[in-house]
Design an enzyme around this catalytic site. Structure first.
Site, mmCIF file in Angstrom:
data_model
loop_
_atom_site.group_PDB
_atom_site.id
_atom_site.type_symbol
_atom_site.label_atom_id
_atom_site.label_comp_id
_atom_site.label_asym_id
_atom_site.label_seq_id
_atom_site.Cartn_x
_atom_site.Cartn_y
_atom_site.Cartn_z
ATOM 1 N N ASN A 101 0.876 -1.172 0.000
ATOM 2 C CA ASN A 101 0.000 0.000 0.000
ATOM 3 C C ASN A 101 0.913 1.222 0.000
ATOM 4 O O ASN A 101 1.530 1.543 1.016
ATOM 5 C CB ASN A 101 -0.922 0.001 1.221
ATOM 6 C CG ASN A 101 -1.866 1.203 1.225
ATOM 7 O OD1 ASN A 101 -1.505 2.306 0.835
ATOM 8 N ND2 ASN A 101 -3.088 0.996 1.694
ATOM 9 N N GLU A 139 -3.864 1.892 -3.122
ATOM 10 C CA GLU A 139 -3.930 3.338 -2.899
ATOM 11 C C GLU A 139 -2.986 4.101 -3.828
ATOM 12 O O GLU A 139 -2.144 4.881 -3.390
ATOM 13 C CB GLU A 139 -3.652 3.689 -1.432
ATOM 14 C CG GLU A 139 -4.833 3.423 -0.521
ATOM 15 C CD GLU A 139 -4.796 4.252 0.747
ATOM 16 O OE1 GLU A 139 -5.359 5.364 0.735
ATOM 17 O OE2 GLU A 139 -4.206 3.797 1.742
ATOM 18 N N TYR A 168 -7.939 -3.608 -2.421
ATOM 19 C CA TYR A 168 -7.890 -2.569 -1.390
ATOM 20 C C TYR A 168 -9.281 -2.509 -0.779
ATOM 21 O O TYR A 168 -10.229 -2.016 -1.373
ATOM 22 C CB TYR A 168 -7.486 -1.217 -1.969
ATOM 23 C CG TYR A 168 -7.501 -0.114 -0.937
ATOM 24 C CD1 TYR A 168 -6.846 -0.262 0.283
ATOM 25 C CD2 TYR A 168 -8.191 1.075 -1.163
ATOM 26 C CE1 TYR A 168 -6.881 0.731 1.236
ATOM 27 C CE2 TYR A 168 -8.218 2.078 -0.219
ATOM 28 C CZ TYR A 168 -7.560 1.910 0.983
ATOM 29 O OH TYR A 168 -7.598 2.906 1.937
ATOM 30 N N ASP A 170 -4.177 -4.769 0.888
ATOM 31 C CA ASP A 170 -4.540 -4.164 2.163
ATOM 32 C C ASP A 170 -5.996 -4.517 2.419
ATOM 33 O O ASP A 170 -6.900 -3.928 1.832
ATOM 34 C CB ASP A 170 -4.332 -2.652 2.084
ATOM 35 C CG ASP A 170 -4.714 -1.937 3.376
ATOM 36 O OD1 ASP A 170 -5.198 -2.600 4.317
ATOM 37 O OD2 ASP A 170 -4.534 -0.705 3.444
ATOM 38 N N ASN A 205 -7.448 -4.224 5.352
ATOM 39 C CA ASN A 205 -7.965 -3.396 6.438
ATOM 40 C C ASN A 205 -8.633 -4.225 7.538
ATOM 41 O O ASN A 205 -9.594 -3.788 8.173
ATOM 42 C CB ASN A 205 -8.923 -2.329 5.892
ATOM 43 C CG ASN A 205 -8.192 -1.022 5.609
ATOM 44 O OD1 ASN A 205 -7.407 -0.543 6.425
ATOM 45 N ND2 ASN A 205 -8.447 -0.443 4.452
ATOM 46 N N ASP A 238 3.024 4.814 4.891
ATOM 47 C CA ASP A 238 2.730 4.391 6.263
ATOM 48 C C ASP A 238 2.630 2.866 6.360
ATOM 49 O O ASP A 238 2.574 2.319 7.460
ATOM 50 C CB ASP A 238 1.466 5.056 6.811
ATOM 51 C CG ASP A 238 0.248 4.886 5.911
ATOM 52 O OD1 ASP A 238 0.394 4.418 4.755
ATOM 53 O OD2 ASP A 238 -0.860 5.246 6.354
ATOM 54 N N HIS A 239 2.640 2.171 5.225
ATOM 55 C CA HIS A 239 2.756 0.717 5.150
ATOM 56 C C HIS A 239 4.168 0.370 4.687
ATOM 57 O O HIS A 239 4.866 1.208 4.105
ATOM 58 C CB HIS A 239 1.769 0.128 4.139
ATOM 59 C CG HIS A 239 0.329 0.329 4.487
ATOM 60 N ND1 HIS A 239 -0.515 -0.700 4.848
ATOM 61 C CD2 HIS A 239 -0.434 1.458 4.490
ATOM 62 C CE1 HIS A 239 -1.721 -0.222 5.078
ATOM 63 N NE2 HIS A 239 -1.706 1.080 4.864
#
Length: 286
Positions: free
Chosen positions: A9, A37, A115, A174, A176, A276-277
């Site tokens: 991601n 993303e 995603y 991802d 989530n 951030d991943h």
């Protein structure tokens, strides 16, 4: 040598490239890369030297977008923008740039990239002043739950189609959702947070079986903490390794048995982060 699949991601491909994504790609050189993303128009995705890029950027400006980078041009590409999902409940997401899959041309394997919506807390857990986002009466939670229910059916259909064609299948991305306690550093506090709710974890469990799909990262890493793939930009969470694993690779049983290594390609310092991943890497024996 083996065959390596990465899931990453990038939290905006343009920003990740400014931070050094292209150098990472050239240095690591995985065989397949699932990207989530992308968050940009198709005209700004750009090229990836040495790879064919199959992408669905979606219709929501600056959000979502998925892609698969392959060493050889795929034998087939399917995205929800062109081939809408058949499962009930997913039609509303078809144009959002959340799912793409390819049939590799150089081996009998279908790779899918997802995603999944982040979601939110159910209404009964929402408290004034106790949320990072505005209270919504559980709307984002309900939206995610509709997606989960529909996607479970769609995933079954797609992996079975691959099997009928004589292909292995792997889903990367991802999701989530953190599945087990080892996937979250502060798991006790996370039990009332989106991404680690009991019903989300039960849904994740329903995808897995020795005859359907295997979480190759957990199966290989073992029943111990980590590996984590996401850390907040805020504070010292990255340095202290306080985070979540919401990035996954789920593979058909025959492919899972050929997995011989999994790792998270975490950068050495907060200043060198690409996203951030961090990339989740899986290597399979040929």
């Amino acid at each position: 040598m083996g065959f390596t699949v990465a899931s990453f991601n990038v939290n905006g491909i343009r920003a990740a490239r400014r931070r050094g994504f292209d150098e990472w790609l050239a240095d690591r050189s995985p065989d397949v890369v699932g990207l989530q993303e992308l968050r940009c128009p198709l005209s700004e995705v750009g090229e990836f030297p040495g790879y064919t890029a199959s992408v669905d950027v979606g219709s929501i400006f600056g959000r979502n977008g998925v892609g698969l980078l392959t060493r050889v041009e795929p034998a087939a590409v399917r995205s929800w923008a062109v081939d809408p999902p058949k499962a009930r409940g997913l039609g509303a997401f078809a144009s959002h740039g959340r799912y793409i899959e390819v049939d590799l041309a150089d081996r009998p394997l279908t790779v899918a990239c997802l995603y999944l919506p982040k979601g939110g807390q159910p209404a009964h857990l929402q408290r004034p002043g106790g949320m990072r986002e505005e209270m919504d009466g559980g709307a984002k939670y309900q939206r995610k739950m509709r997606f989960l229910a529909g996607f479970a059916r769609e995933l079954d259909r797609n992996r079975l189609a691959a099997a009928r064609a004589g292909r292995d299948f792997t889903l990367v991305g991802d999701l989530n959702v953190a599945h087990v306690e080892h996937d979250v550093t502060n798991w006790r506090a996370a039990r009332k947070m989106e991404g680690f709710l009991p019903e989300e974890r039960e849904w994740f469990s329903s995808l897995l079986s020795p005859r359907r799909l295997v979480d190759v990262v957990r199966a290989t890493h073992g029943d111990r903490p980590g590996p984590l793939t996401w850390w907040s930009w805020r504070g010292d969470s990255f340095t202290k390794d306080v985070g979540w694993r919401v990035d996954h690779q789920l593979s058909s049983p025959a492919l899972a048995r050929r997995c011989d290594a999994v790792w998270v390609d975490k950068e050495p310092s907060p200043e060198s982060r690409l996203s951030d991943h961090a990339p989740l890497m899986v290597r399979y024996r040929d």
